[in-house]
Design a protein around this motif. Structure first.
Motif, PDB file in Angstrom:
ATOM      1  N   ARG B 135      -2.379  -3.988  -6.176  1.00  0.00           N
ATOM      2  CA  ARG B 135      -1.636  -5.217  -5.884  1.00  0.00           C
ATOM      3  C   ARG B 135      -0.960  -5.792  -7.117  1.00  0.00           C
ATOM      4  O   ARG B 135      -0.317  -6.834  -7.047  1.00  0.00           O
ATOM      5  CB  ARG B 135      -2.589  -6.267  -5.313  1.00  0.00           C
ATOM      6  CG  ARG B 135      -3.134  -5.859  -3.973  1.00  0.00           C
ATOM      7  CD  ARG B 135      -4.217  -6.786  -3.533  1.00  0.00           C
ATOM      8  NE  ARG B 135      -4.881  -6.259  -2.344  1.00  0.00           N
ATOM      9  CZ  ARG B 135      -5.133  -6.972  -1.271  1.00  0.00           C
ATOM     10  NH1 ARG B 135      -4.815  -8.220  -1.214  1.00  0.00           N
ATOM     11  NH2 ARG B 135      -5.735  -6.416  -0.240  1.00  0.00           N
ATOM     12  N   MET B 136      -1.158  -5.157  -8.263  1.00  0.00           N
ATOM     13  CA  MET B 136      -0.546  -5.662  -9.493  1.00  0.00           C
ATOM     14  C   MET B 136       0.766  -4.945  -9.762  1.00  0.00           C
ATOM     15  O   MET B 136       1.062  -3.927  -9.153  1.00  0.00           O
ATOM     16  CB  MET B 136      -1.494  -5.438 -10.679  1.00  0.00           C
ATOM     17  CG  MET B 136      -2.703  -6.348 -10.632  1.00  0.00           C
ATOM     18  SD  MET B 136      -4.069  -5.787 -11.653  1.00  0.00           S
ATOM     19  CE  MET B 136      -3.251  -5.326 -13.141  1.00  0.00           C
ATOM     20  N   GLU B 148       3.217  -9.849  -2.039  1.00  0.00           N
ATOM     21  CA  GLU B 148       4.313  -9.306  -1.236  1.00  0.00           C
ATOM     22  C   GLU B 148       3.982  -9.432   0.228  1.00  0.00           C
ATOM     23  O   GLU B 148       2.842  -9.258   0.634  1.00  0.00           O
ATOM     24  CB  GLU B 148       4.496  -7.821  -1.570  1.00  0.00           C
ATOM     25  CG  GLU B 148       5.095  -7.586  -2.914  1.00  0.00           C
ATOM     26  CD  GLU B 148       6.504  -8.136  -3.020  1.00  0.00           C
ATOM     27  OE1 GLU B 148       7.212  -8.200  -2.011  1.00  0.00           O
ATOM     28  OE2 GLU B 148       6.870  -8.503  -4.134  1.00  0.00           O
ATOM     29  N   ALA B 151       4.361  -4.613   0.745  1.00  0.00           N
ATOM     30  CA  ALA B 151       4.495  -4.043  -0.598  1.00  0.00           C
ATOM     31  C   ALA B 151       5.610  -3.007  -0.658  1.00  0.00           C
ATOM     32  O   ALA B 151       6.326  -2.909  -1.652  1.00  0.00           O
ATOM     33  CB  ALA B 151       3.161  -3.426  -1.003  1.00  0.00           C
ATOM     34  N   ARG B 152       5.795  -2.256   0.449  1.00  0.00           N
ATOM     35  CA  ARG B 152       6.799  -1.185   0.412  1.00  0.00           C
ATOM     36  C   ARG B 152       8.201  -1.737   0.230  1.00  0.00           C
ATOM     37  O   ARG B 152       9.065  -1.101  -0.351  1.00  0.00           O
ATOM     38  CB  ARG B 152       6.736  -0.373   1.717  1.00  0.00           C
ATOM     39  CG  ARG B 152       5.523   0.523   1.786  1.00  0.00           C
ATOM     40  CD  ARG B 152       5.497   1.243   3.099  1.00  0.00           C
ATOM     41  NE  ARG B 152       5.256   0.321   4.210  1.00  0.00           N
ATOM     42  CZ  ARG B 152       5.355   0.662   5.479  1.00  0.00           C
ATOM     43  NH1 ARG B 152       5.704   1.877   5.809  1.00  0.00           N
ATOM     44  NH2 ARG B 152       5.101  -0.203   6.429  1.00  0.00           N
ATOM     45  N   ALA B 154       9.132  -4.058  -1.637  1.00  0.00           N
ATOM     46  CA  ALA B 154       9.406  -4.356  -3.047  1.00  0.00           C
ATOM     47  C   ALA B 154       9.897  -3.116  -3.792  1.00  0.00           C
ATOM     48  O   ALA B 154      10.397  -3.219  -4.909  1.00  0.00           O
ATOM     49  CB  ALA B 154       8.153  -4.902  -3.707  1.00  0.00           C
ATOM     50  N   LEU B 155       9.772  -1.938  -3.156  1.00  0.00           N
ATOM     51  CA  LEU B 155      10.245  -0.719  -3.807  1.00  0.00           C
ATOM     52  C   LEU B 155      11.762  -0.578  -3.698  1.00  0.00           C
ATOM     53  O   LEU B 155      12.376   0.168  -4.448  1.00  0.00           O
ATOM     54  CB  LEU B 155       9.598   0.516  -3.164  1.00  0.00           C
ATOM     55  CG  LEU B 155       8.084   0.677  -3.335  1.00  0.00           C
ATOM     56  CD1 LEU B 155       7.594   1.838  -2.487  1.00  0.00           C
ATOM     57  CD2 LEU B 155       7.736   0.938  -4.793  1.00  0.00           C
TER      58      LEU B 155
END
Lengths: 623, 218
Positions: B135-136, B148, B151-152, B154-155
Motif C-alpha cells: 500500500r506504500m 487509492e 490501486a490499479r 494509479a498505474l
C-alpha cells in the motif's frame, strides 16, 4: 406471500402513482407543503371571487340603467305628450286667430309657442349631439313662427283667406312634420345614449351569464371536493408509506441480524474446526512417545494456527470488501497440505482417498486461503453426507479445454470432491446452491458453504458443477482457469526466468522496490544504472527502470536496450508530473516502455511487473 | 554493530508481549531492556534507557502510540521506532509513516519474521510487512502512502486514463487518435498498456471498470 411481495403489489396499485417515487417521510412532508394543487386552488378561488364581483357589478349597473331607462321613457312620454299637445295647440290657436281675428287666440298662440320653446330648450342635451335634433326642432319652430308672422301680416292687410291658407298649407304642415321628426330623433338619440352609457347588458345576457356563473361555481365546488378527497387519499397513502418504510427498515435490520447470526454461525463452525484440530494436535504432542511424533504434532499445531489466522484475515477482507491478492497455487500440493489438516476432522468410518498424481502439476492463480476454505467446505459437506461412513474421494482431473470465445485462460483445472453418502434428489440438487439452504439437521448447516464456494469459483473465472444421485452419493467439481504449468511453477519457486531487473539510482527506493517486487514473487537483481547489467547476466523477465532524468532522455536509452536485443518489457517509473509529455515523446515512450508514475502503490506495481514477466516467459516458451 | 540492540517492547496484550520478549531474549544480538503495556510507559522507558529500538503496538489504551513515537523521535533522534499491529489500516500506515517509523509489521507474521525484521531495523534499515508495503509508494524522495480507491488505477498515466475514458465510452481507436492528436499506433499502445496495467482484456470489462471507478457516467 411475504411482506415484500405484498408491498410490491401495493406499490403497483394505480392510486399510488402520484407518490410512487417518494421514499422518505421527511421528503413527503416537504412535497405536500410545496404541492402545486394548493396554489391552483388558491388561484381558482381568487378567479371565482373576481368573477362574482364582476358579475355583481354588472348586475347592479344593469339595474341602475334599467331604472334610468324607465324614468327616461316616462319623462320622454310626458314631454312627447306635451309637445304634441302644444304643437296641436299652436296650430289650432294660429288657425283660430286667423279664422276669427280675435285677439285672445293670438295671445293663446303666443303663450303656447313660448311654452313649446321652453319645453324644447329644457330637454337634456347630454349625450345627444349627432344631428343636433333640438336645434333642428327650434329651427323648425322658427320657420313656423315666420309663416305665422307672414300669415298675420296678410291678415293685417285684410287678406284673411291667404293668411289662413298659409298656416294650413303644405309649408306649415312640413314645418310641423320637421318639428315632430326632430323631437323623435332627439328621443331616439337620448335613448341610445342611455343604453350606450350603461354596461351594455341585456336581461337575456344577464340571465345567461348568471347561468354560466352558477355552472362555474358548481364546477369549482366539485373541484374543491375532489381535491379534498385526493388530499385525504394522499394523506392515507403517505401514512401507509411511512409505515411501510418503517417496516422495511425493521425487516432490513432483522435480515442483517439474521445474516450476521448466520455468518457468526459459519465462522464459529470454522473456528470450532480449527480449535478441534489445535486441541487434537496438542493432545498428540502431550502424549507423543518420541521427539519425532512431538515434532509432527507441533507441525500440525502450527498448520492449524495458520489456518485459523487465514480464516480471520479472510473474514476481515470479506467485511472490508477487499480483493485478496492471487498467487499461483499448485492444486496437488494444496490438496496434500490439506490432507493433514482434514484427517483429524474425519471420523474413523470415513476413508479419505486422494487421486492427485498422474497429471503432472496443475497450477491456478488464486488466493490460497479462499481456495483452501472452498476445498474444506466441499470436503466437510461430503463428510456430513456420510453419517454412516463411506469414502471421501478427492481427485484432480485433466484440464478441460474451455469453450471458444469464453475469454480468459484456455484450460480449466478441476478438483472433484465426491462422497458415497446419501446423495440428493433433483429438487434438493436444484436448491443446493441457494444461500441459506441446508439439509443438515439441528442447526449444523448454515447454508452458506456451497454459495461461498460458488462465489469463490465465479470470482476466479471458473464454475462449480454438482452431480448427485439419491443413495449413491454426490460429486462436486470446482473448475478453475489453469495457468501454464511451467512458467508458474518457476514463478512460485522464484526461478530465474521470472526474474526482474531493477534499476534505480536511489538506494533507499531501490531496496523498497526490490522488496515489493520480491513480494510479487519475482527474483530481483538490481543495479544503479541500466548499462551495468543489461548486456550480460541472466536475461530478466521484466525491467523496472526508476528514471530520474527528463522523460525524453529515456528514449535513446530504451532504444539502445532494444538494439542490444533485450526483449524484456520495461516499466519506466517517472515522477507523476513527468507522465504528461508532448505527443512526440509520448509516442516514442509508449512504443518502448510502459510508463508508470512513481507514486503508484508498490503492491499494484509488483503485480504488474509479475504479469509482464509471466507473459514474457510464455512468449519465450512459445518461441 | 557494537553490542546487542537494546529494545523497549510495548504491547497491552500480555500473552503476545511475553511471547515476543521470550523470542527476543533468545537472540544473542538483542537485549530487551523494558517490557511495558502502554505508550506512556514505553515513552518513559525509552527516555530512561535510550534504547536503539522501540517496538510499539498501535492499539493500546492511553497515549496514542503515534504521539509517543513523535516524542521519542524529538528527544532521542538515534532511537528507531517500529510499529506492530494486528490491523492493516490505511489510516494507521499513514500515521506511522508521518511519524517516520522505521517499520510497520503486522502480527500475522511469524515471531521469527518479526525478530528478523527488528534485526534489520536495528541495522539501520526499514522493515515493512509485505501487505503494508503493497500500500506504500516511493513518489518523489520520501516514502509516501496513497489511499487509492483502486490501486490499479494509479498505474495509468494521464494519457492512458484519457484513452480509457474514450475506449470505455465506445469510441473507435481512429476517433480516439484524432481526438488526442496522436497516431493510431500510439493509441493501440496506450490500449495495450492500460489493459495490461488493469489486467482487464476486453472492452466490456473496461467499460464496467470505468463506470465502477466513476470515470464514465453509466
Amino acid at each position: 406471500m411475504n411482506i415484500a411481495g405484498r408491498e410490491a403489489r401495493r406499490a403497483s396499485s394505480p392510486t399510488n402513482m402520484a407518490t410512487e417515487t417518494k421514499t422518505s417521510s421527511h421528503g413527503i412532508r416537504n412535497e405536500r407543503r410545496k404541492d402545486p394543487a394548493w396554489r391552483w386552488l388558491a388561484a381558482a378561488a381568487i378567479a371565482a371571487v373576481a368573477m362574482f364581483a364582476w358579475l355583481t357589478w354588472h348586475a347592479v349597473d344593469a339595474v341602475g340603467t334599467l331604472e334610468q331607462l324607465r324614468a327616461s321613457h316616462a319623462r320622454a312620454a310626458v314631454v312627447h305628450d306635451s309637445i304634441l299637445r302644444l304643437e296641436a295647440d299652436v296650430q289650432r290657436s294660429v288657425q283660430l286667430a286667423l279664422a276669427t281675428g280675435e285677439q285672445r287666440w293670438l295671445d293663446q298662440h303666443a303663450e303656447s309657442e313660448a311654452r313649446l320653446r321652453a319645453v324644447i330648450s329644457g330637454l337634456p342635451r347630454t349625450g345627444v349631439t349627432r344631428g343636433e335634433p333640438l336645434h333642428d326642432a327650434l329651427e323648425a319652430l322658427d320657420e313656423l313662427s315666420r309663416l305665422e308672422a307672414q300669415a298675420l301680416s296678410l291678415l293685417d292687410q285684410g287678406r284673411r283667406e291667404a293668411g289662413f291658407a298659409l298656416v294650413t298649407g303644405p309649408r306649415y304642415a312640413a314645418g310641423m312634420t320637421a318639428l315632430g321628426s326632430a323631437i323623435a330623433r332627439f328621443d331616439d338619440g337620448y335613448h341610445s345614449w342611455l343604453l350606450s352609457h350603461s354596461l351594455g347588458l341585456t336581461r337575456d345576457e344577464l340571465i345567461s351569464l348568471g347561468g354560466a356563473l352558477l355552472l362555474f361555481a358548481v364546477a369549482i365546488g366539485a373541484w374543491i371536493v375532489l381535491l379534498r378527497r385526493l388530499q385525504r387519499e394522499k394523506g392515507a397513502l403517505l401514512r401507509e408509506m411511512e409505515a411501510r418504510n418503517a417496516a422495511e427498515a425493521g425487516l432490513q435490520r432483522a435480515q442483517k441480524m439474521e445474516l450476521l447470526g448466520q455468518l457468526a454461525g459459519g465462522v464459529a463452525h470454522d473456528v470450532d474446526n480449527t480449535l478441534s484440530a489445535i486441541a487434537g494436535y496438542s493432545s498428540l504432542a502431550r502424549g507423543a512417545a518420541d521427539g519425532g511424533a512431538r515434532e509432527r504434532a507441533l507441525a500440525g499445531l502450527e498448520r492449524a494456527v495458520s489456518q485459523g489466522r487465514r480464516l480471520t484475515s479472510n473474514l476481515l477482507s470479506f467485511v472490508r470488501h477487499e480483493r485478496a491478492p492471487r498467487r499461483p497455487v499448485e492444486l496437488g500440493t494444496m490438496v496434500r497440505e490439506m490432507q493433514a489438516w482434514l484427517a483429524p476432522l474425519l471420523p474413523a468410518n470415513i476413508e479419505l482417498q486422494l487421486q492427485i498424481a498422474g497429471h503432472g502439476e496443475l497450477w491456478i492463480e488464486a488466493d490460497p486461503g479462499f481456495l483452501q476454505q472452498a476445498f474444506v467446505n466441499l470436503a466437510l459437506n461430503a463428510r456430513d453426507a456420510m453419517p454412516d461412513g463411506g469414502v471421501l474421494n478427492v481427485r484432480l482431473c485433466v484440464p478441460e479445454k474451455r469453450a471458444a470465445g469464453d475469454g480468459g485462460n484456455e484450460y480449466l483445472a478441476c478438483i472433484a470432491v465426491s462422497d458415497t453418502g446419501c446423495g440428493m434428489d433433483a429438487e434438493t440438487l436444484a436448491k443446493a446452491r441457494e444461500p441459506l439452504f441446508s439439509t443438515k439437521s439441528d442447526g449444523r448447516g448454515t447454508g452458506l458453504g456451497l454459495p461461498s464456494v460458488e462465489r469463490f469459483v465465479a470470482a476466479h473465472g471458473g464454475r462449480l458443477e454438482l452431480e448427485s444421485r439419491p443413495g449413491r452419493g454426490t460429486r462436486a467439481r470446482m473448475l478453475l482457469p489453469a495457468v501454464p504449468a511451467k512458467g508458474e511453477a518457476q514463478a512460485a519457486r522464484g526461478d530465474d526466468s521470472l526474474a526482474a531487473l531493477l534499476v534505480s539510482p536511489d538506494p533507499h527506493v531501490r531496496r523498497l522496490l526490490a522488496e515489493a517486487l520480491g513480494d510479487a514473487g519475482l527474483a530481483v537483481a538490481h543495479c544503479l544504472a541500466l548499462d551495468e547489467r543489461a548486456a550480460g547476466g541472466t536475461p530478466p523477465g521484466v525491467i523496472v527502470l526508476d528514471w530520474r532524468e527528463r522523460p525524453a532522455d529515456a528514449v535513446p536509452v530504451l532504444r539502445a536496450l532494444r538494439a542490444a536485443d533485450v526483449p524484456a518489457p520495461v516499466i519506466l517509473l517517472l515522477d507523476a508530473e513527468d507522465t504528461m509529455v508532448d505527443p512526440a515523446v509520448e509516442s516514442a515512450l509508449a512504443e518502448l516502455a510502459m510508463v508508470v508514475a512513481r507514486s503508484a502503490p508498490l503492491g499494484a506495481l509488483g503485480q504488474l511487473a509479475r504479469r509482464l514477466a509471466v507473459q514474457a516467459a510464455h512468449k519465450v516458451r512459445a518461441a | 554493530m557494537n553490542g546487542p540492540a537494546r529494545i523497549v517492547l510495548a504491547d497491552d496484550h500480555a500473552i503476545l508481549r511475553e511471547m515476543l520478549a521470550e523470542h527476543l531474549a533468545r537472540e544473542p544480538d538483542m537485549e530487551v531492556v523494558a517490557v511495558v503495556a502502554s505508550a506512556e510507559a514505553a515513552l518513559a522507558a525509552a527516555l530512561a534507557e535510550s534504547p536503539g529500538l522501540v517496538v510499539l503496538d498501535i492499539d493500546m489504551p492511553g497515549l496514542s502510540p503515534f504521539r509517543a513515537a513523535r516524542k521519542i523521535r524529538d528527544r532521542l533522534p538515534a532511537t528507531r521506532v517500529v510499529f506492530l499491529s494486528a490491523y492493516l489500516r490505511d489510516n494507521y500506515i499513514r500515521q506511522a509513516l508521518e511519524a517516520h517509523a522505521a517499520g510497520y509489521l503486522v502480527k500475522d507474521e511469524t515471531p521469527e519474521t518479526i525478530v528478523a525484521a527488528l534485526r534489520q531495523v536495528a541495522r539501520g534499515r526499514t522493515a515493512f510487512s509485505p501487505a503494508v508495503r503493497a500500500r506504500m509508494s516511493v513518489g518523489g524522495d520520501a516514502v509516501t502512502f496513497g489511499e487509492e480507491r483502486e490501486a490499479r488505477l494509479a498505474l495509468l498515466t494521464p494519457r492512458e486514463l484519457e484513452t480509457l475514458r474514450y475506449l470505455a465510452s465506445g469510441q473507435s481507436r481512429k476517433v480516439i487518435a484524432r481526438t488526442m492528436g496522436i497516431s493510431h499506433k500510439t493509441v493501440e499502445q496506450h490500449c495495450e498498456h492500460l489493459m495490461q496495467k488493469l489486467d482487464i482484456h476486453d472492452r466490456v470489462g473496461l467499460a464496467r471498470f470505468a463506470i465502477r471507478e466513476g470515470l464514465l457516467e453509466p
